[in-house]
Design an enzyme around this catalytic site. Sequence first.
Site, PDB file in Angstrom:
ATOM      1  N   GLU A   1      11.641  38.652  84.110  1.00 23.05           N
ATOM      2  CA  GLU A   1      11.062  39.431  85.217  1.00 23.05           C
ATOM      3  C   GLU A   1       9.038  39.044  85.656  1.00 23.05           C
ATOM      4  O   GLU A   1       8.317  39.136  86.509  1.00 23.05           O
ATOM      5  CB  GLU A   1      10.329  41.196  84.516  1.00 23.05           C
ATOM      6  CG  GLU A   1      12.077  41.537  84.140  1.00 23.05           C
ATOM      7  CD  GLU A   1      12.454  42.276  86.133  1.00 23.05           C
ATOM      8  OE1 GLU A   1      11.941  42.854  86.657  1.00 23.05           O
ATOM      9  OE2 GLU A   1      13.454  42.147  86.545  1.00 23.05           O
TER      10      GLU A   1
ATOM     11  N   ASP B   1      20.641  47.111  89.194  1.00 19.89           N
ATOM     12  CA  ASP B   1      19.791  45.958  88.114  1.00 19.89           C
ATOM     13  C   ASP B   1      19.275  46.524  87.709  1.00 19.89           C
ATOM     14  O   ASP B   1      18.137  47.931  88.191  1.00 19.89           O
ATOM     15  CB  ASP B   1      20.263  44.676  88.084  1.00 19.89           C
ATOM     16  CG  ASP B   1      19.525  43.733  86.945  1.00 19.89           C
ATOM     17  OD1 ASP B   1      20.405  44.008  86.273  1.00 19.89           O
ATOM     18  OD2 ASP B   1      18.528  43.392  87.260  1.00 19.89           O
ATOM     19  N   SER B   2      18.360  46.262  86.592  1.00 17.01           N
ATOM     20  CA  SER B   2      17.342  46.698  86.013  1.00 17.01           C
ATOM     21  C   SER B   2      15.642  46.231  86.918  1.00 17.01           C
ATOM     22  O   SER B   2      14.963  47.229  86.359  1.00 17.01           O
ATOM     23  CB  SER B   2      17.091  46.915  84.189  1.00 17.01           C
ATOM     24  OG  SER B   2      17.306  45.175  84.432  1.00 17.01           O
TER      25      SER B   2
ATOM     26  N   CYS C   1      23.963  38.670  80.751  1.00 14.66           N
ATOM     27  CA  CYS C   1      23.190  39.396  81.952  1.00 14.66           C
ATOM     28  C   CYS C   1      23.071  38.161  82.635  1.00 14.66           C
ATOM     29  O   CYS C   1      22.468  36.620  83.045  1.00 14.66           O
ATOM     30  CB  CYS C   1      22.258  39.279  80.559  1.00 14.66           C
ATOM     31  SG  CYS C   1      20.247  39.671  81.918  1.00 14.66           S
TER      32      CYS C   1
ATOM     33  N   CYS D   1      25.400  44.176  86.332  1.00 15.06           N
ATOM     34  CA  CYS D   1      23.796  44.408  85.519  1.00 15.06           C
ATOM     35  C   CYS D   1      25.403  43.504  84.191  1.00 15.06           C
ATOM     36  O   CYS D   1      25.939  44.325  84.519  1.00 15.06           O
ATOM     37  CB  CYS D   1      23.339  45.127  85.210  1.00 15.06           C
ATOM     38  SG  CYS D   1      22.734  45.575  83.967  1.00 15.06           S
TER      39      CYS D   1
ATOM     40  N   HIS E   1      20.115  38.024  84.648  1.00 17.85           N
ATOM     41  CA  HIS E   1      18.755  37.475  84.666  1.00 17.85           C
ATOM     42  C   HIS E   1      18.528  35.805  84.458  1.00 17.85           C
ATOM     43  O   HIS E   1      17.458  35.669  84.719  1.00 17.85           O
ATOM     44  CB  HIS E   1      17.829  38.736  84.043  1.00 17.85           C
ATOM     45  CG  HIS E   1      16.838  39.421  84.017  1.00 17.85           C
ATOM     46  ND1 HIS E   1      18.201  40.447  84.382  1.00 17.85           N
ATOM     47  CD2 HIS E   1      15.912  40.422  84.838  1.00 17.85           C
ATOM     48  CE1 HIS E   1      16.825  41.343  84.573  1.00 17.85           C
ATOM     49  NE2 HIS E   1      15.608  41.032  85.533  1.00 17.85           N
TER      50      HIS E   1
HETATM   51  N1  DGL Z   1      20.575  42.330  84.060  1.00 15.02           N
HETATM   52  C1  DGL Z   1      20.767  42.517  83.788  1.00 15.02           C
HETATM   53  C2  DGL Z   1      22.347  42.337  82.487  1.00 15.02           C
HETATM   54  O1  DGL Z   1      22.589  41.864  82.989  1.00 15.02           O
HETATM   55  C3  DGL Z   1      19.752  44.046  82.590  1.00 15.02           C
HETATM   56  C4  DGL Z   1      18.455  43.609  81.500  1.00 15.02           C
HETATM   57  C5  DGL Z   1      18.143  44.553  80.749  1.00 15.02           C
HETATM   58  O2  DGL Z   1      17.089  45.186  81.725  1.00 15.02           O
HETATM   59  O3  DGL Z   1      17.370  43.805  80.004  1.00 15.02           O
HETATM   60  O4  DGL Z   1      22.197  43.149  81.001  1.00 15.02           O
END
Ligand code: DGL
Length: 267
Positions: free
Chosen positions: A153, A11-12, A185, A74, A187
């Site tokens: 984050e 993931d990011s 997402c 992600c 997150h």
């Molecule tokens: N967690 C990621 C997603 O599911 C990346 C979110 C991001 O870095 O903007 O899209």
Amino acid sequence: MPKTDPIGIFDSGVGGLTVVKSLLDKMPQESFIYFGDTAHVPYGEKTREQLLTYAQDIMKFMMKKNCKAIVVACGTHSSVTLPLISNNYTLPLLGVLEVGARQAIASTRNGKIGVAATQATVDSRAFTKSIVSLNKNVEVMEVACPRLVPLVEAGKLTGPEAEAAIKSYFDPLLDWQADTVILGCTHYPFLVPSIKKYTEDSLVLIDTAGETVDELKALLESHELLNDSDSEPVRQFFVSGEELSFYNVGKLLIGDVIKHVDKVKLS
Ligand code: DGL
């Protein structure tokens, strides 16, 4: 390929830890390598070309680490880059898009499905296409939520900033009378208590992590790659940016399983 080889998850940043949490719960015997591309977070504002470069670099890293399967944990990569790269690999490779679409179709009662996701995911319309390909009779409203990833984050899961951001993104979905919202997402599931509080628990919130891990298990079984040995699992965490904040926030989110974080430069 040895069954004891690790599963690669990326993931990011800390978002994919939602999948790690579920993996620890459902398949604790599996080793894994987690990669958080924190040098490039947030992904939501990146172009398709940038995202493609990141995905290719991460896949190269995962191959070098002998991963037996990859989870693209992600929503952005699952929507934007996975369709472009999936044919380049022979190992089991799965994202979070289709499971989210399937869960939402099964959940909705009024046929109005919301998608909360990053700007890049919303621009791709991948969730709408996936949902509508399963059922043409539902309506989909996608909302980009760019303030949510930086909050997660930073470990800010509650409080006035999180509440204000959630209000601005969920009000349109509530006004439109969505009954089900895909957290598109990875997150966002960490914000579920705050989202539920604001929406007074009036929405079914779809977290893709659990079903993604169920699908992974089925895929590993079909490839005879499920780790059925009693060897101690090896769990490693890597980032492309700064290690300490990932370590601290990661521990806040999933606890002591994160013992150590290594920084790697990919390109
Ligand atoms: N967690 C990621 C997603 O599911 C990346 C979110 C991001 O870095 O903007 O899209």
